[in-house]
Design an enzyme around this catalytic site. Structure first.
Site, short mmCIF file in Angstrom:
data_model
loop_
_atom_site.label_atom_id
_atom_site.label_comp_id
_atom_site.label_asym_id
_atom_site.label_seq_id
_atom_site.Cartn_x
_atom_site.Cartn_y
_atom_site.Cartn_z
N ASP A 15 -46.65 -89.71 -27.31
CA ASP A 15 -46.30 -91.13 -27.18
C ASP A 15 -45.97 -91.76 -28.53
O ASP A 15 -46.55 -92.79 -28.91
CB ASP A 15 -47.45 -91.91 -26.52
CG ASP A 15 -47.98 -91.23 -25.28
OD1 ASP A 15 -47.16 -90.72 -24.50
OD2 ASP A 15 -49.22 -91.21 -25.09
N GLU A 187 -42.70 -96.97 -17.67
CA GLU A 187 -43.81 -97.26 -18.60
C GLU A 187 -43.28 -97.18 -20.02
O GLU A 187 -42.09 -97.04 -20.26
CB GLU A 187 -44.94 -96.24 -18.39
CG GLU A 187 -44.49 -94.80 -18.56
CD GLU A 187 -45.56 -93.77 -18.25
OE1 GLU A 187 -46.74 -94.11 -18.29
OE2 GLU A 187 -45.20 -92.61 -17.98
#
Length: 537
Positions: A15, A187
């Site tokens: 991420d 997301e």
């Protein structure tokens, strides 16, 4: 420009959020249940990176005791507003089942090294938040919206709300500005502004083999947002034989010369089961602008080799690390969940002392100190001084993924007090979390004396070793285990539900509750180049 090889941050660095301040680049990555929280790496050339800091290092900022595996710190976002650094992160308390308990916080600091502030609570309505600093001075909080009813989707879209830094809270209306595409599971949002356009970069398709980066744009920050002509500017989902899989969750950075790059998470599966032992890693791709849209060079499939401003130095990656414990715990090491580290370990007389706490795999307080596995093949070694009285006290060397998934060579004792070596294995025991029985036959050893413990991993094969004197030759103990089990795909959750990576380290448990200490003299991590390491640097 010289070619560099992906990933640029190998071994459990997921991420990525990238930032440039002047000549310095920073990447923040998720740490989940590992403490301290958030890894921030630094570079001057995008090719060579060093770990700069883990900013969430005290109880007021982060306490993950009780957080399940693969919860904790998700998807940090690192930004700079011209005066100071801002870091946004989620502490996830539950992720499985219908409900997700996701608390979002904001901290700031004048420098990357700190001091980082105590957190401001933002909200708990979703996860993967980011902070966008507009050119009019306003700050915008962007995150996904979770809907436990699944109407129309569990990942219900990307929401926007203004953040007031002086008041330390969100303010004004909240609006769902992007519902995502038919790939679903939207997301990881990041907002940018360029040539009068607002750009929204999101992750879609889950963090497995269907993952992707989706880009949309609008003239107004509130939308509506139009999806990129390609829809997915980066993905391996339709290319199962690409070297870099699971590509998605990206962020954009520009060099001082005006070149654009996209960093993204990726995975490098091995074995016929496509297991990502090294977890989700950070890669980088060259990109370019055309007709006010961003495109990945040679994309949307990510490239293993990429042009970067700097020349990649491979020597640090392949260097042996021998860690001693004279002054402080080396920054390569982390532990699980607790901010009260003095209850689980101490550096005493040049040794790492672990105080036996709860069982290996506890979600609350276990004594386990470990470092990331960054290579498909490696050796690890330590020497331990430990005097257990019964089978409820054990300490040793572990290859660890989660409470459901580890291999563990322990010094323990039989119920009659005779000391022995015992190998524990959970081997993907979700959902029961049981050890694999029967154990391999334990090895009786003298009740006094230090023990050298080692393990070797060569691709899929894991072998434990031991010696009773530090100068003795190591001997094999136990069978050859399947090292690929210590991977995302076997991490103990359902599809796309395990998010960390393999670690190797030392642990100590005392189920009698007497905190019996184990003392470790050193720790060695030795990378090995092996013929099975298809994508090694």
């Amino acid at each position: 420009m010289p070619l560099a090889r992906n990933p640029i941050l190998p071994g459990f660095n997921a991420d990525p959020s990238i930032l440039r301040v002047g000549e310095d680049y920073y990447i923040a990555t998720s740490t989940f249940e590992w403490y301290p929280g958030v890894q921030i790496h630094h570079s001057r050339d995008l090719a060579n990176w060093t770990l700069a800091t883990r900013p969430l290092s005290r109880k007021s900022q982060l306490d993950m005791r009780g957080d399940p595996d693969s919860c904790g710190v998700w998807a940090p976002c690192l930004t700079h507003d011209g005066e100071k650094f801002w870091l946004v992160y989620t502490d996830v308390k539950r992720k499985d089942g219908s409900f997700k308990d996701t608390h979002n916080y904001i901290v700031s600091s004048p420098t990357i090294e700190g001091p980082w502030s105590d957190p401001v609570f933002a909200n708990s309505s979703g996860f993967d938040p980011s902070l966008f600093h507009d050119d009019d001075g306003k700050k915008w909080f962007v995150n996904m919206l979770a809907d436990y009813r699944g109407r129309p989707r569990t990942f219900a879209g990307i929401v926007l709300q203004e953040f007031d830094p002086s008041a330390g809270k969100l303010c004004g209306p909240r609006k769902n500005i992007f519902y995502g595409t038919d790939l679903d599971l939207v997301e990881g949002p990041h907002l940018y502004k360029r040539n009068g356009w607002y750009y929204l970069l999101t992750a879609e398709g889950g963090t497995g083999y269907g993952h992707a980066c989706t880009l949309a744009r609008s003239r107004d920050i509130w939308g509506p947002y139009t999806v990129h002509p390609q829809q997915y500017i980066l993905s391996s989902k339709d290319h199962p034989f690409a070297a870099l899989q699971r590509a998605g969750h990206g962020d954009i950075v520009e060099t001082p010369e005006g070149k654009t790059y996209l960093v993204h998470l990726t995975g490098r599966p091995t074995t016929q089961e496509r297991r990502c032992v090294l977890g989700r890693e950070t890669a980088i791709q060259e990109a370019f602008w055309q007709d006010d849209w961003l495109y990945v060079k040679d994309g949307p499939v990510p490239s293993l080799l990429v042009d970067l401003p700097g020349e990649q130095d491979e020597k640090p990656y392949w260097a042996e690390r021998k860690y001693t414990f004279a002054d402080e715990l080396h920054k390569d090491f982390q532990w699980l969940r607790t901010p009260e580290s003095d209850r689980i370990f101490a550096l005493e007389d040049g040794k790492l002392t672990l105080f036996g706490r709860e069982s290996i795999g506890s979600w609350f307080e276990q004594s386990l100190v470990a470092r990331r596995q960054e290579h498909f093949s490696y050796d690890a070694e330590t020497v331990v001084d430990f005097s257990p009285e019964d089978e409820r006290q054990f300490a040793g060397l572990t290859a660890y993924y989660s409470r459901y998934n580890f291999f563990y060579l322990t010094v323990t004792a039989h119920s009659d007090g005779q000391r022995e070596l015992l190998i524990m294995s959970s081997e993907a025991s979700w959902p029961l979390g049981k050890l694999k029985l029967p154990f391999s036959e334990p090895k009786k050893i003298p009740n006094e004396g230090k023990v050298k413990l080692a393990l070797t991993i060569r691709g899929r094969d894991l072998q434990f070793w031991y010696a009773l004197e530090s100068d003795q030759e190591l001997q094999k103990i136990g069978p050859v285990f399947d090292a690929s089990i210590v991977s995302d795909e076997c991490g103990g959750h359902q599809l796309h539900g395990s998010f960390t990576g393999a670690f190797v380290g030392v642990a100590c448990s005392d189920l009698n509750g007497t905190a019996l200490p184990a003392r470790f003299e050193y720790f060695v991590y030795r990378p090995v180049s092996h013929h099975t390491d298809r994508y090694e640097i």
